[in-house]
Write a protein that holds these residues in place. Structure first.
Motif, PDB file in Angstrom:
ATOM      1  N   ALA A  33       0.823  -1.195   0.000  1.00 20.86           N
ATOM      2  CA  ALA A  33       0.000   0.000   0.000  1.00 20.86           C
ATOM      3  C   ALA A  33       0.866   1.257   0.000  1.00 20.86           C
ATOM      4  O   ALA A  33       1.994   1.255   0.516  1.00 20.86           O
ATOM      5  CB  ALA A  33      -0.911   0.007   1.221  1.00 20.86           C
ATOM      6  N   SER A  52      -4.296   0.591  -2.118  1.00 17.77           N
ATOM      7  CA  SER A  52      -3.657  -0.708  -2.194  1.00 17.77           C
ATOM      8  C   SER A  52      -3.092  -0.938  -3.593  1.00 17.77           C
ATOM      9  O   SER A  52      -3.317  -0.134  -4.502  1.00 17.77           O
ATOM     10  CB  SER A  52      -4.671  -1.812  -1.871  1.00 17.77           C
ATOM     11  OG  SER A  52      -5.623  -1.908  -2.920  1.00 17.77           O
ATOM     12  N   ASP A 102      -0.406  -4.912   2.056  1.00 12.89           N
ATOM     13  CA  ASP A 102      -1.178  -4.218   1.024  1.00 12.89           C
ATOM     14  C   ASP A 102      -2.405  -3.537   1.583  1.00 12.89           C
ATOM     15  O   ASP A 102      -3.169  -2.916   0.839  1.00 12.89           O
ATOM     16  CB  ASP A 102      -1.589  -5.215  -0.078  1.00 12.89           C
ATOM     17  CG  ASP A 102      -2.047  -4.536  -1.341  1.00 12.89           C
ATOM     18  OD1 ASP A 102      -2.968  -5.049  -2.002  1.00 12.89           O
ATOM     19  OD2 ASP A 102      -1.513  -3.449  -1.663  1.00 12.89           O
ATOM     20  N   TYR A 103      -2.607  -3.642   2.902  1.00 15.94           N
ATOM     21  CA  TYR A 103      -3.791  -2.987   3.454  1.00 15.94           C
ATOM     22  C   TYR A 103      -3.536  -1.490   3.518  1.00 15.94           C
ATOM     23  O   TYR A 103      -2.542  -1.047   4.087  1.00 15.94           O
ATOM     24  CB  TYR A 103      -4.107  -3.534   4.843  1.00 15.94           C
ATOM     25  CG  TYR A 103      -5.369  -2.949   5.416  1.00 15.94           C
ATOM     26  CD1 TYR A 103      -5.323  -1.970   6.398  1.00 15.94           C
ATOM     27  CD2 TYR A 103      -6.604  -3.371   4.952  1.00 15.94           C
ATOM     28  CE1 TYR A 103      -6.476  -1.423   6.915  1.00 15.94           C
ATOM     29  CE2 TYR A 103      -7.773  -2.830   5.463  1.00 15.94           C
ATOM     30  CZ  TYR A 103      -7.705  -1.856   6.445  1.00 15.94           C
ATOM     31  OH  TYR A 103      -8.855  -1.312   6.941  1.00 15.94           O
ATOM     32  N   PRO A 104      -4.446  -0.681   2.968  1.00 20.20           N
ATOM     33  CA  PRO A 104      -4.248   0.779   2.957  1.00 20.20           C
ATOM     34  C   PRO A 104      -4.555   1.403   4.311  1.00 20.20           C
ATOM     35  O   PRO A 104      -5.522   2.150   4.455  1.00 20.20           O
ATOM     36  CB  PRO A 104      -5.199   1.253   1.864  1.00 20.20           C
ATOM     37  CG  PRO A 104      -6.301   0.243   1.857  1.00 20.20           C
ATOM     38  CD  PRO A 104      -5.654  -1.067   2.196  1.00 20.20           C
TER      39      PRO A 104
END
Length: 124
Positions: A33, A52, A102-104
């Protein structure tokens, strides 16, 4: 050496628009992210937007509906389109990227790489 370089800041009148860019070099942020934060004079740094790898986005309530975050994974670049700017949007805007994950997230501690910042000033 990983570098994030922001550009596109400047002075604009209230109601105007700016588009910030953040070009990453030194590695690709596959499945990582990226985000934008800002810091106004005398205030703490605050979350603005995150995205992401696949393009899922999250925005602070204060910018929702006015700002759009996007990324070009081929160019290794993230963008922040800012419309309907207000004087309270005046701040130094920073680009950030996660080394892994990848979690925003809105949590700045989760971001490992930071740019040097670009100044945005909105006059009333």
């Amino acid at each position: 050496q990983v570098q994030l370089v922001e550009s596109g800041g400047g002075l604009v009148q209230a109601g105007g628009s700016l588009k910030l860019s953040c070009a990453a070099s030194g590695r690709t942020f596959t499945n990582s992210a990226m985000a934008w934060f800002r810091q106004a004079p005398g205030k703490e740094r605050e979350f603005v937007a995150a995205i992401s790898w696949s393009g899922s986005t999250y925005y602070a309530d204060s910018v929702k509906g006015r700002f759009t975050c996007s990324r070009n994974n081929v160019k290794n670049t993230v963008y922040l389109q800012m419309n309907s700017l207000k004087p309270e949007d005046t701040a130094v805007y920073y680009c950030a990227a996660r080394r892994f994950g990848d979690y925003p997230t809105i949590n700045s501690d989760e971001y490992n790489y930071w740019g040097q910042g670009t100044q945005v000033a909105v006059s009333s």
